[in-house]
Design a protein around this motif. Structure first.
Motif, short mmCIF file in Angstrom:
data_model
loop_
_atom_site.label_atom_id
_atom_site.label_comp_id
_atom_site.label_asym_id
_atom_site.label_seq_id
_atom_site.Cartn_x
_atom_site.Cartn_y
_atom_site.Cartn_z
N PHE A 1 72.25 -56.10 -17.55
CA PHE A 1 72.59 -54.92 -16.45
C PHE A 1 72.39 -53.70 -17.28
O PHE A 1 71.59 -52.86 -16.80
N PHE B 1 61.32 -67.26 -5.35
CA PHE B 1 60.83 -66.17 -5.39
C PHE B 1 59.72 -66.53 -6.60
O PHE B 1 58.59 -65.74 -6.49
N GLU B 2 60.14 -66.90 -7.58
CA GLU B 2 59.42 -67.13 -9.10
C GLU B 2 58.48 -67.90 -8.56
O GLU B 2 57.08 -67.73 -8.90
N MET C 1 67.10 -64.75 2.63
CA MET C 1 66.37 -64.34 1.61
C MET C 1 65.99 -65.59 0.60
O MET C 1 66.59 -66.48 0.66
N LEU C 2 64.90 -65.29 0.06
CA LEU C 2 64.37 -66.25 -1.08
C LEU C 2 65.37 -66.38 -2.19
O LEU C 2 65.96 -65.45 -2.63
N SER C 3 65.44 -67.85 -2.70
CA SER C 3 66.20 -67.89 -4.07
C SER C 3 65.58 -67.23 -5.00
O SER C 3 64.17 -67.07 -4.91
N VAL C 4 65.68 -66.89 -5.92
CA VAL C 4 65.24 -66.47 -7.31
C VAL C 4 63.94 -67.68 -7.83
O VAL C 4 62.79 -67.32 -8.01
N GLN C 5 64.50 -68.81 -7.72
CA GLN C 5 63.52 -69.90 -8.11
C GLN C 5 62.25 -69.89 -7.11
O GLN C 5 61.03 -69.99 -7.63
N PHE D 1 61.76 -60.38 -15.04
CA PHE D 1 62.63 -61.53 -15.54
C PHE D 1 61.85 -62.07 -16.87
O PHE D 1 62.64 -63.16 -17.32
N VAL E 1 64.34 -61.61 -19.56
CA VAL E 1 65.43 -62.38 -19.00
C VAL E 1 65.20 -63.99 -19.95
O VAL E 1 66.14 -64.29 -20.78
N GLN F 1 75.40 -61.32 -18.80
CA GLN F 1 75.17 -60.51 -17.54
C GLN F 1 75.08 -59.00 -17.81
O GLN F 1 74.36 -58.39 -17.31
N MET G 1 60.84 -57.53 -9.62
CA MET G 1 61.65 -57.10 -8.15
C MET G 1 62.34 -55.87 -8.54
O MET G 1 63.05 -55.75 -9.50
N SER G 2 62.09 -54.95 -7.74
CA SER G 2 63.06 -53.70 -7.88
C SER G 2 62.69 -53.06 -9.43
O SER G 2 63.65 -52.49 -10.10
N GLY G 3 61.56 -53.23 -10.02
CA GLY G 3 61.49 -52.86 -11.27
C GLY G 3 62.10 -53.73 -12.59
O GLY G 3 61.95 -53.60 -13.59
N VAL G 4 62.66 -54.85 -12.05
CA VAL G 4 63.42 -55.95 -12.88
C VAL G 4 62.32 -56.84 -13.51
O VAL G 4 61.56 -57.35 -12.51
#
Lengths: 179, 115
Positions: A60, A7-8, A1-5, A27, A30, A56, A22-25
């Motif tokens: 959420f 992926f970013e 899996m790609l890390s968030v960084q 960032f 954030v 967190q 990602m899945s409606g999220v």
């Protein structure tokens, strides 16, 4: 899996910006509010670990509920309110309260700021909860007494009183240099 | 420097570290919010009241109930006692009706009669 960084970076290559979905999220929100939430949480719980948990939990809650906001200030107020409430909930727990009391703030604060800022922050952190939150929202977030009253569900008179007493205590702690 | 600027500067130092941001994004990325969405209907903004408060309130109510019950029971019992046995609560006062001289006189008069 790609890390968030990773992926970013990957996403920014495609879309040319750093907004990730990602899945409606998204960032972007954030990055926009993380520091404010963390500062507010730290002001309430005086503890980095708990502040991180609250950070967190607030996000959420945001992504789970997907609340609709009228404007930017409404959005900011929602985040502040939820953060303060989460912090208060955490402090209500007897064990958490005991643990927070045992924390040595001097060490925590000194890691964060230089000596003078550390002294000011330490003085703010040593104030009782109600004065500390009012001082933070008034001086740092630059909310008016009326807005703080609405955020914390308290009367304007109470907030004015908290601010006045908090200021007095703060000046005493800082040696009466400030005006 | 005034208090306003000092507080601003002091708080500015508190920031979320890159590690923490990465961790947070990772957590958010892994969490499936759509699954939980159907379970949540109400926006919960008010702070929750701890179970300890509920328990202490219940204990206080029970204690008050017991206290009121016992005092009412005692009051009723005392009232019934007064109605059924009125003498029991009337203090008995014993007064001396005869002095020693009177007793002597009566003894003498009895002796005289016998003689």
């Amino acid at each position: 899996m790609l890390s968030v960084q990773e992926f970013e970076n990957h996403t920014s290559d495609i879309h040319g910006n750093h907004t990730i979905h990602m899945s409606g999220v998204s960032f972007a929100i954030v990055d926009k509010y993380k520091d404010m939430i963390y500062r507010t949480a730290f002001t309430v719980v005086k503890n980095h670990e708990d502040a991180e948990d609250i950070l967190q939990e607030v996000f959420f809650k945001y992504f789970r509920l997907q609340p609709a906001f009228e404007n930017q200030s409404h959005e900011k107020a929602w985040f502040l309110r939820v953060t303060i409430n989460e912090g208060k909930n955490l402090l209500r727990s007897f064990w958490k309260r005991k643990r927070t009391d045992d924390v040595n703030f001097e060490n925590i604060v000194q890691q964060q700021a230089d000596s003078h800022d550390s002294k000011v922050l330490q003085a703010v952190m040593s104030l009782p909860d109600k004065y500390r939150i009012a001082i933070y929202l008034y001086y740092y977030e630059e909310y008016s007494i009326r807005e703080i009253a609405s955020l914390t569900s308290q009367s304007e008179t109470t907030i004015a009183q908290h601010l006045s007493r908090g200021r007095k205590k703060l000046r005493k702690k800082l040696g009466g240099e400030q005006k | 420097m005034n208090l306003h600027k000092e507080i601003k500067n002091a708080y500015r130092a508190i920031q979320v570290s890159d590690d923490m941001t990465e961790r947070l994004k990772q957590e958010l990325y892994q969490k499936d919010f759509h699954e939980e969405e159907s379970e949540t209907f109400i926006v919960e903004e008010a702070p929750k009241i701890s179970i300890f408060r509920y328990v202490s309130f219940a204990v206080a109510c029970i204690a008050m109930g017991i206290g009121i019950g016992v005092s009412m029971w005692n009051m009723l019992a005392k009232r019934n006692d007064n109605i059924l046995n009125p003498s029991s609560t009337v203090p008995v006062e014993i007064t001396a009706t005869e002095t020693t001289e009177d007793t002597k006189e009566s003894a003498e008069s009895i002796q005289n009669i016998l003689d």
